[in-house]
Design an enzyme around this catalytic site. Structure first.
Site, PDB file in Angstrom:
ATOM      1  N   LYS A 180       3.674  72.919  52.638  1.00  0.00           N
ATOM      2  CA  LYS A 180       2.328  73.244  52.073  1.00  0.00           C
ATOM      3  C   LYS A 180       2.211  74.212  51.010  1.00  0.00           C
ATOM      4  CE  LYS A 180      -2.157  74.582  54.434  1.00  0.00           C
ATOM      5  NZ  LYS A 180      -2.728  74.842  55.651  1.00  0.00           N
ATOM      6  N   LYS A 233       2.146  68.360  51.064  1.00  0.00           N
ATOM      7  CA  LYS A 233       0.550  68.699  50.789  1.00  0.00           C
ATOM      8  C   LYS A 233       0.359  69.792  49.756  1.00  0.00           C
ATOM      9  CE  LYS A 233      -3.299  70.698  52.905  1.00  0.00           C
ATOM     10  NZ  LYS A 233      -3.797  71.630  54.062  1.00  0.00           N
TER      11      LYS A 233
HETATM   12  C1  PBG Z   1      -5.782  74.850  57.165  1.00  0.00           C
HETATM   13  C2  PBG Z   1      -5.678  73.723  56.373  1.00  0.00           C
HETATM   14  C3  PBG Z   1      -6.143  73.627  55.088  1.00  0.00           C
HETATM   15  C4  PBG Z   1      -6.103  72.340  54.582  1.00  0.00           C
HETATM   16  C5  PBG Z   1      -5.852  71.361  55.726  1.00  0.00           C
HETATM   17  N1  PBG Z   1      -5.426  72.480  56.960  1.00  0.00           N
HETATM   18  C6  PBG Z   1      -6.884  74.658  54.098  1.00  0.00           C
HETATM   19  C7  PBG Z   1      -5.961  75.733  53.635  1.00  0.00           C
HETATM   20  O1  PBG Z   1      -4.545  75.701  53.748  1.00  0.00           O
HETATM   21  O2  PBG Z   1      -6.431  76.431  52.828  1.00  0.00           O
HETATM   22  C8  PBG Z   1      -6.640  71.692  53.210  1.00  0.00           C
HETATM   23  C9  PBG Z   1      -6.908  70.108  53.171  1.00  0.00           C
HETATM   24  C10 PBG Z   1      -7.651  69.613  52.170  1.00  0.00           C
HETATM   25  O3  PBG Z   1      -7.912  70.238  51.108  1.00  0.00           O
HETATM   26  O4  PBG Z   1      -8.212  68.645  52.331  1.00  0.00           O
HETATM   27  N2  PBG Z   1      -4.774  75.913  56.757  1.00  0.00           N
END
Ligand code: PBG
Length: 310
Positions: A180, A233
């Site tokens: 991530k 992601k």
């Molecule tokens: C929770 C989370 C996030 C997203 C999914 N789970 C936000 C972040 O990390 O700030 C983002 C998903 C999207 O942008 O569609 N931490």
């Protein structure tokens, strides 16, 4: 697209408290937050189109928030309620839940802050794992099939796997948000989930966009720790990472076509720069070609509709 796309899609839902509530997300045209009753109604359309996998994000009311995100582990919270309602209403549904406290903490960070460390954002690992485990257990008890830890806390997959097994939830699987990135593409989501950090940013716990090695390490670590699927992601700006992961691992690989990627497509459609169907299908083809098996996407219902109609 040649093979059936609907089987490869996970539909995200934002869940809010109350009854008969549908609250459109301005930054994500076509996507709304739903109270549980309205989610059931909306999902019956997606279900009829063949969508069988969903992922739930809680958007709790501000009055429930505190420094630790305590409400995230509450069995009567919105996500446990939503899981129970969906599981009792629909058959053969795979319900996944996002395991992260950013929408539940009053400071909007993904974990419990380590105050001793002063300025900057430092996450207290033990306290954060405790919260994430509590949240995962609450979801498992409510009937979740998969939990998806997304806080980027060190050791989150191992801790959750151990706790689930100990509590008798060996069948509940884990989707690790392993790779991530600290991405600007999450902007619209933070608006949707009211989860933007109130100070600082997430760079101390999410991966630096320049760094491929850490992503590969995290993926391996999570698989070793018990993740049944892993994720890269965002998707589009990280297709090379998807490919590199695909070439190295055997477990199913999920790509998250995130909120900012969705919003860009929609903005271009509104401006008349492109037609929606060809651009969305090209994007999905690219993500699958890079090596993803499954895609989390806000375009899911639209894609299922196009596939049915063609
Ligand atoms: C929770 C989370 C996030 C997203 C999914 N789970 C936000 C972040 O990390 O700030 C983002 C998903 C999207 O942008 O569609 N931490």
């Amino acid at each position: 697209m040649r093979s059936k796309i609907v089987d490869k899609l996970i539909l995200p839902y934002f869940v809010i408290e109350g009854k008969k509530k549908v609250s459109p997300i301005v930054s994500m045209p076509g996507i709304s937050r739903f109270s549980v009753d309205m989610l059931l109604r909306d999902f019956s359309k997606a279900y009829a189109l063949g969508i069988r996998m969903i992922i739930l994000f809680g958007v709790p009311s501000p009055r429930t928030k505190d420094a630790r995100g305590t409400y995230s582990a509450c069995l009567e919270g919105i996500i446990p309620q939503a899981i129970r309602a969906i599981k009792s209403r629909f058959k053969d549904i795979v319900v996944m839940t996002d395991i992260c406290v950013c929408a539940y903490t009053d400071h909007g960070h993904c974990g419990v802050l380590d105050k001793e460390c002063g300025v900057g954002v430092f996450i207290d690992r033990d306290q954060t794992l405790e919260m994430l485990v509590g949240m995962a257990l609450a979801h498992a008890r409510s009937g979740a099939d998969w939990v998806a830890p997304s806080a980027m806390a060190e050791g989150q997959v191992v801790a959750i796997r151990r706790a689930l097994d100990r509590a008798g939830y060996q069948k509940v699987k884990i989707l690790g948000y392993s790779a991530k990135y600290a991405s600007a593409f999450y902007g619209p989501f933070r608006d949707a989930a009211s989860s933007a950090p109130s100070f600082g940013d997430r760079r101390s716990y999410q991966i630096d966009p320049e760094d491929t090695q850490r992503a590969l390490r995290k993926i391996k670590e999570d698989i070793k720790g018990g993740a049944d699927m892993v994720m890269v992601k965002p998707a589009l700006a990280y297709l090379d990472v998807i490919r590199q992961v695909r070439d190295r691992i055997k477990v199913p690989l999920v790509a998250y076509n995130v909120s900012g990627e969705y919003a860009m497509v929609k903005a271009g459609v509104t401006a008349g720069y492109w037609k929606e169907r060809p651009i969305v299908e090209e994007i999905m083809t690219a993500i699958l070609r890079a090596g993803a098996d499954i895609i989390i996407t806000y375009h899911a219902v639209q894609l299922a509709q196009w596939e049915k109609r063609q």
